[in-house]
Design a protein around this motif. Structure first.
Motif, PDB file in Angstrom:
ATOM      1  N   ASN A 173       1.113  -1.168   0.304  1.00  0.00           N
ATOM      2  CA  ASN A 173      -0.293  -0.161  -0.365  1.00  0.00           C
ATOM      3  C   ASN A 173       0.925   1.170   0.059  1.00  0.00           C
ATOM      4  O   ASN A 173       1.938   1.159   0.005  1.00  0.00           O
ATOM      5  CB  ASN A 173      -0.853  -0.011   1.318  1.00  0.00           C
ATOM      6  CG  ASN A 173      -2.321   0.744   0.749  1.00  0.00           C
ATOM      7  OD1 ASN A 173      -2.512   1.297  -0.115  1.00  0.00           O
ATOM      8  ND2 ASN A 173      -3.583   1.035   1.718  1.00  0.00           N
ATOM      9  N   ILE A 174      -0.122   2.631   0.180  1.00  0.00           N
ATOM     10  CA  ILE A 174       1.070   3.827  -0.265  1.00  0.00           C
ATOM     11  C   ILE A 174       0.447   4.907   0.720  1.00  0.00           C
ATOM     12  O   ILE A 174      -1.132   4.812   0.871  1.00  0.00           O
ATOM     13  CB  ILE A 174       1.348   3.962  -2.129  1.00  0.00           C
ATOM     14  CG1 ILE A 174       2.005   5.380  -2.541  1.00  0.00           C
ATOM     15  CG2 ILE A 174      -0.334   4.312  -2.179  1.00  0.00           C
ATOM     16  CD1 ILE A 174       2.090   5.281  -3.693  1.00  0.00           C
ATOM     17  N   TRP A 175       0.966   5.820   1.036  1.00  0.00           N
ATOM     18  CA  TRP A 175       0.567   7.164   1.775  1.00  0.00           C
ATOM     19  C   TRP A 175       1.096   8.360   1.242  1.00  0.00           C
ATOM     20  O   TRP A 175       2.111   7.734   0.861  1.00  0.00           O
ATOM     21  CB  TRP A 175       0.094   6.225   2.933  1.00  0.00           C
ATOM     22  CG  TRP A 175      -1.096   7.523   3.764  1.00  0.00           C
ATOM     23  CD1 TRP A 175      -0.353   8.426   4.365  1.00  0.00           C
ATOM     24  CD2 TRP A 175      -2.217   7.760   4.147  1.00  0.00           C
ATOM     25  NE1 TRP A 175      -2.168   9.094   5.177  1.00  0.00           N
ATOM     26  CE2 TRP A 175      -3.083   8.074   4.409  1.00  0.00           C
ATOM     27  CE3 TRP A 175      -2.797   5.850   3.090  1.00  0.00           C
ATOM     28  CZ2 TRP A 175      -4.247   8.548   4.470  1.00  0.00           C
ATOM     29  CZ3 TRP A 175      -4.007   6.149   3.269  1.00  0.00           C
ATOM     30  CH2 TRP A 175      -5.420   7.007   3.857  1.00  0.00           C
ATOM     31  N   GLY A 176       0.163   9.299   1.517  1.00  0.00           N
ATOM     32  CA  GLY A 176       1.069  10.479   0.672  1.00  0.00           C
ATOM     33  C   GLY A 176       1.400  11.557   2.228  1.00  0.00           C
ATOM     34  O   GLY A 176       1.070  10.816   3.673  1.00  0.00           O
ATOM     35  N   TYR A 177       2.351  12.157   2.177  1.00  0.00           N
ATOM     36  CA  TYR A 177       2.363  13.294   3.115  1.00  0.00           C
ATOM     37  C   TYR A 177       3.271  14.352   2.744  1.00  0.00           C
ATOM     38  O   TYR A 177       3.828  14.948   1.373  1.00  0.00           O
ATOM     39  CB  TYR A 177       3.928  12.423   3.709  1.00  0.00           C
ATOM     40  CG  TYR A 177       4.509  13.753   4.981  1.00  0.00           C
ATOM     41  CD1 TYR A 177       3.796  13.668   6.359  1.00  0.00           C
ATOM     42  CD2 TYR A 177       5.807  13.897   4.736  1.00  0.00           C
ATOM     43  CE1 TYR A 177       4.380  14.464   7.280  1.00  0.00           C
ATOM     44  CE2 TYR A 177       6.571  14.605   5.803  1.00  0.00           C
ATOM     45  CZ  TYR A 177       5.515  15.167   6.654  1.00  0.00           C
ATOM     46  OH  TYR A 177       6.174  15.882   7.751  1.00  0.00           O
ATOM     47  N   VAL A 178       2.758  15.768   3.239  1.00  0.00           N
ATOM     48  CA  VAL A 178       2.883  16.769   2.474  1.00  0.00           C
ATOM     49  C   VAL A 178       4.195  17.517   4.456  1.00  0.00           C
ATOM     50  O   VAL A 178       3.583  17.603   5.088  1.00  0.00           O
ATOM     51  CB  VAL A 178       2.239  18.089   2.776  1.00  0.00           C
ATOM     52  CG1 VAL A 178       2.730  19.673   2.076  1.00  0.00           C
ATOM     53  CG2 VAL A 178       1.271  17.390   1.522  1.00  0.00           C
ATOM     54  N   ASP A 179       5.645  17.610   3.658  1.00  0.00           N
ATOM     55  CA  ASP A 179       6.403  18.612   4.810  1.00  0.00           C
ATOM     56  C   ASP A 179       6.339  19.863   5.353  1.00  0.00           C
ATOM     57  O   ASP A 179       5.328  20.991   4.389  1.00  0.00           O
ATOM     58  CB  ASP A 179       6.957  18.036   4.389  1.00  0.00           C
ATOM     59  CG  ASP A 179       8.391  19.220   2.986  1.00  0.00           C
ATOM     60  OD1 ASP A 179       7.548  20.061   2.940  1.00  0.00           O
ATOM     61  OD2 ASP A 179       9.717  18.533   2.231  1.00  0.00           O
ATOM     62  N   THR A 180       6.544  20.493   5.422  1.00  0.00           N
ATOM     63  CA  THR A 180       6.440  21.949   6.095  1.00  0.00           C
ATOM     64  C   THR A 180       6.975  23.017   5.177  1.00  0.00           C
ATOM     65  O   THR A 180       6.523  23.945   5.462  1.00  0.00           O
ATOM     66  CB  THR A 180       7.195  21.985   7.880  1.00  0.00           C
ATOM     67  OG1 THR A 180       8.772  22.194   7.511  1.00  0.00           O
ATOM     68  CG2 THR A 180       6.533  21.546   8.705  1.00  0.00           C
ATOM     69  N   TRP A 210      -4.985  12.446  -1.782  1.00  0.00           N
ATOM     70  CA  TRP A 210      -5.397  13.520  -1.189  1.00  0.00           C
ATOM     71  C   TRP A 210      -4.060  14.903  -0.823  1.00  0.00           C
ATOM     72  O   TRP A 210      -4.123  15.703  -0.493  1.00  0.00           O
ATOM     73  CB  TRP A 210      -6.000  13.997   0.188  1.00  0.00           C
ATOM     74  CG  TRP A 210      -6.974  13.412   0.316  1.00  0.00           C
ATOM     75  CD1 TRP A 210      -8.343  13.632  -0.368  1.00  0.00           C
ATOM     76  CD2 TRP A 210      -6.939  11.576   0.760  1.00  0.00           C
ATOM     77  NE1 TRP A 210      -9.518  12.408   0.592  1.00  0.00           N
ATOM     78  CE2 TRP A 210      -8.234  11.465   1.069  1.00  0.00           C
ATOM     79  CE3 TRP A 210      -6.529  10.442   1.542  1.00  0.00           C
ATOM     80  CZ2 TRP A 210      -8.784  10.082   1.207  1.00  0.00           C
ATOM     81  CZ3 TRP A 210      -6.646   9.608   2.263  1.00  0.00           C
ATOM     82  CH2 TRP A 210      -7.852   9.433   1.947  1.00  0.00           C
ATOM     83  N   LEU A 211      -3.093  14.939  -1.802  1.00  0.00           N
ATOM     84  CA  LEU A 211      -2.006  15.722  -2.090  1.00  0.00           C
ATOM     85  C   LEU A 211      -2.748  17.535  -2.848  1.00  0.00           C
ATOM     86  O   LEU A 211      -3.765  17.339  -4.060  1.00  0.00           O
ATOM     87  CB  LEU A 211      -1.053  15.167  -3.197  1.00  0.00           C
ATOM     88  CG  LEU A 211      -0.068  14.119  -3.210  1.00  0.00           C
ATOM     89  CD1 LEU A 211       1.140  13.584  -4.165  1.00  0.00           C
ATOM     90  CD2 LEU A 211       0.860  13.996  -1.186  1.00  0.00           C
TER      91      LEU A 211
END
Length: 813
Positions: A50-57, A348-349
């Motif tokens: 599976n995969i997930w997204g993330y956004v840094d500061t 949701w990016l």
């Protein structure tokens, strides 16, 4: 303590970088895609989950992809050029090509579950975009592993399908709950639920939407007390194999997936948990056997869905009672049934790009166009009585879009592209009506109510006779279907005449068959009150694809698992398909013989403690020349406590002698796949008028293996009977290769010029003719494309310029 960069980490990171540089690609699997545009594809190792997204500061976007080694982190801020930032190894890499890792994010930390007994992998993402990533494995409270996880808006972590090192039964593996707020690196244990196995879940506030896959239901819990879940409602989903659920932000609707071939995306009105209503089912590719996996909602208007072999699919769910597909991109080259291809999608990016993990092809980045559907709905009634009509087929012509009215006469359908369309309404017992030039527009719903005029039923006769002699075939079976909802069967009388009574005006496919003759089909025959009786001619022979019951006899000593003629229903043994749930594709109907067709868990429906035997009706080959038997079979033998030791055996008997012709044992490369069988009867027994064919499978009780089997498309073919004897040539005069052949057959002639090439079936009937001057041939070897032929035995006849003929047999795989 948190582990800093170690030798193990450096090893995996360097290995990933090398593979990444070697295998970075930008490609696509198929071309039947719309409203989703490929940005990039990176394939860097050999198995993904599976995969997930993330956004840094600072706004960089990342894809966290589960792999067999651990988790790979890609910077996808530039979607065309993903950059591998770091690879975090699991304490215990997965073995084989299937790996389970589920990833969720909270407070700059990633939480990763696994099925490799490595507890919970916690990754600190604070230092991104730097590659200096810290991580550790969290084994608190005896945690051994978990299947999936979820973090709610309050920072509460739920580990679903968990197990401990003390060992829990499957039914006790519900949820273990932790609070991440005080210290995200060291979660605080809150409690656990051991009432039922929970495969996956979604939590908002104090409400858990629990996918209980083996119970086949979505259960809604109040989880305000982590040690005392309170059940609020239960929903049995359409195929009773509930994989995941995602509710709208207001908890008014929820959507579920059933992880089975042809499993639907289902919608429910859950505003009142005491009165839940099922609204609609949607499928990406109806009838293809593609299995759905996970659904996520984007702005509550669109469902972004991962299908295994159909890739990512976007549905417009703004009207949950009328779900319409509005986007698709297939990441996997294959199709149909199978648990490979697209595992997960994250929608949701901030860029709105989708990131997808394909189990074989790695990371995909796609740019979506969220396009609202054009919808059509209405009520269909009887012109004279105004009665509501159930089961009216509604088709948007030229678009292959179908729907049918429910018991209230209501239909709801639609499509993605606006324009003028012709809409057809048909129902047995009513004249078909077409409404022309209906304008359908994006984000709009057109109401089209229709009245149908009743048709008057009529009678017709079909005479079934022998194609060679013209003699009637008494008691032949006749079957008619409109391939939608209207089908029925008749049996001919002693004169071979089937009296079809009370037929309505429709186009039918008509089948006729009897043991001792080969089943035949007439396609799309329009029958109306002016139709005259007609005849169907059947060639003599023995053929059975189990469209009809010709009298095969089940027997044996097994306590469960007896053979039965049925439409196969998929069964699973853990993560392995045991009954594939599909009929052979190149025959009539959808039935075959299977062992105990119960569906669900294979252990409940397999052959146990003895033999399951299937015996054909008697067939007469005393006047045959050189007959062969063609058939298809599948076999599954797995699980248990020891090496699989069960078997599937095929026998031929002439009444006096019974000989084994095939012996199949467990083979992981062919488990639960339809396999073609061809053999020459004279190689085993003498021909007689008392022949039978026998399939025997038996369970050896010593290891408790799960045993299931299938059998289909039995045919006796008298080879060479109608093929003239060729002239004698040297063995070096001609060569054909490869043999067996899958697609292209090459022919080499050392000294003869060839005028014509003919492919014949085993009865000597010409299938196709070629000439060397055709542009399909190459300049050296003559190459013939045989890919369109079905599997079986064929003959190649070469007509030479000197008038001679050369014949050779080849096998099409």
């Amino acid at each position: 303590s948190i582990l800093k960069t170690s030798l193990m980490k450096k090893f995996f990171f360097n290995l990933f970088i090398i593979i990444f540089l070697l295998k970075l690609t930008v490609s696509k699997a198929q071309t039947a895609d719309f409203n989703l545009t490929l940005q990039s594809n990176v394939n860097w190792t050999n198995a993904y989950s599976n995969i997930w997204g993330y956004v840094d500061t600072v706004g960089n976007e990342y894809a966290l992809v589960g792999t067999w080694e651990g988790v790979s982190i890609f910077n996808v801020t530039d979607p065309v050029n993903p950059v591998l930032v770091s690879s975090v190894p699991s304490a215990q890499p997965a073995s084989g090509t299937i790996v389970w890792r589920e990833i969720k994010i909270f407070n700059k930390h990633a939480y990763v579950t696994n099925e490799q007994d490595s507890a919970l992998l916690i990754i600190n993402l604070t230092n991104l975009p730097s590659s200096n990533i810290s991580y550790h494995h969290f084994f608190s409270n005896d945690l051994k592993r978990a299947h999936t996880c979820f973090v709610d808006e309050n920072g509460i972590l739920y580990l679903f399908g968990f197990n401990t090192y003390n060992g829990l039964s499957q039914a006790q593996r519900g949820a273990m709950i932790f609070d991440l707020n005080a210290d995200p690196d060291n979660p605080t244990y809150l409690g656990q639920y051991n009432g039922n196995y929970i495969h996956d879940g979604f939590v908002r506030g104090d409400t858990l939407w629990a996918a209980e896959v083996y119970q086949g239901r979505l259960e809604v819990f109040n989880v305000s007390d982590p040690n005392n879940f309170v059940s609020l409602a239960q929903i049995t989903t359409p195929l009773a194999f509930t994989h995941n659920s995602w509710p709208t932000h207001d908890n008014h609707y929820t959507f579920t997936t059933d992880e089975k071939p042809n499993g639907p995306l289902a919608s429910y009105d859950v505003a009142n948990l005491g009165n839940i209503s099922h609204l609609d089912n949607a499928r990406s590719n109806p009838g293809s056997n593609s299995a759905i996996h996970n659904v996520h909602l984007y702005n509550d208007d669109f469902a972004v869905v991962s299908y295994y072999r159909d890739g990512v699919v976007i549905f417009d769910v703004s009207d949950p009672s009328n779900i319409i597909e509005v986007g698709a991109y297939d990441t996997y080259a294959g199709s149909g049934q199978g648990y490979d291809g697209d595992w997960g999608v994250y929608p949701w990016l901030p860029s709105h790009n989708l990131i997808i993990s394909d189990m074989q092809s790695g990371l995909f980045v796609l740019a979506p166009h969220y396009q609202k559907a054009c919808r059509l709905q209405g009520v269909v009634t009887d012109t004279f009585s105004s009665a509501l009509l159930n089961g009216v087929m509604v088709q948007i012509l030229s678009q292959s879009v179908y729907d049918s009215t429910d018991f209230t006469g209501v239909y709801k359908t639609g499509l993605v592209n606006q324009g003028l369309y012709d809409i057809q309404f048909s129902h047995p017992g009513y004249f078909t009506k077409v409404i022309h030039n209906v304008q359908l527009d994006s984000a709009q719903t057109v109401i089209l109510n229709v009245q149908l005029v009743p048709d008057i039923p009529f009678d017709i006769t079909i005479t079934v006779n022998d194609s060679a002699t013209g003699d009637p075939i008494p008691n032949a079976e006749v079957y008619l279907t409109d391939n939608f909802q209207y089908s029925f069967s008749f049996t001919a009388d002693a004169s071979g005449v089937a009296h079809l009574n009370q037929i309505y005006t429709l186009s039918y496919d008509i089948y006729a068959g009897k043991w001792g003759h080969v089943t035949r089909k007439l396609s799309s025959v329009l029958l109306d009150s002016s139709s005259l009786g007609f005849a169907m001619a059947l060639p003599a022979g023995y053929y059975d694809d189990f469209l009809y019951d010709f009298g095969w006899t089940p027997s044996g000593t097994a306590s469960t698992g007896a053979w039965e003629r049925a439409v196969p229903v998929e069964t699973v043994n853990g993560n392995h398909i045991s009954n594939p749930g599909v009929d052979v594709t190149n025959d009539f109907g959808s039935k075959c013989f299977v062992t105990d067709n119960g569906g669900g868990n294979a252990a409940d429906h397999d052959v146990d403690n003895g033999s399951a035997i299937l015996t054909s009706p008697v067939f007469d080959l005393s006047n045959s020349y050189d007959p062969r038997i063609n058939c298809y079979k599948w076999f599954y033998d797995g699980g248990g406590s020891g090496v699989p030791n069960d078997s599937l055996k095929l026998f031929i008997s002439n009444g006096d002698s019974t000989k084994l012709i095939d012996y199949l044992i467990a083979d992981t490369s062919t488990l639960s796949q339809w396999l073609y069988e061809d053999f020459r009867i004279k190689d085993f027994v003498e021909l007689s008028n008392n022949m039978t064919f026998i399939i025997r499978t038996a369970d050896q009780s010593t290891t408790g293996n799960i045993l299931e089997a299938g059998f289909d498309r039995f045919e006796v073919i008298d080879t060479a009977k109608n093929i003239s004897v060729p002239e004698i040539f040297s063995e070096n005069d001609f060569m054909i290769y490869p043999n067996p052949v899958s697609d292209k057959l090459s022919i080499i002639s050392n000294q003869f010029e060839i005028n014509e090439i003919e492919i014949m079936d085993v009865l000597g009937r010409g299938m196709e003719t070629f000439h060397p001057k055709d542009n399909r041939f190459q300049t050296d070897d003559i190459v013939v494309d045989v890919s369109r032929f079905s599997a079986g035995v064929f003959f190649l006849r070469l007509k030479l310029k000197n008038g001679s003929v050369w014949i050779s047999k080849f096998v099409k795989q």
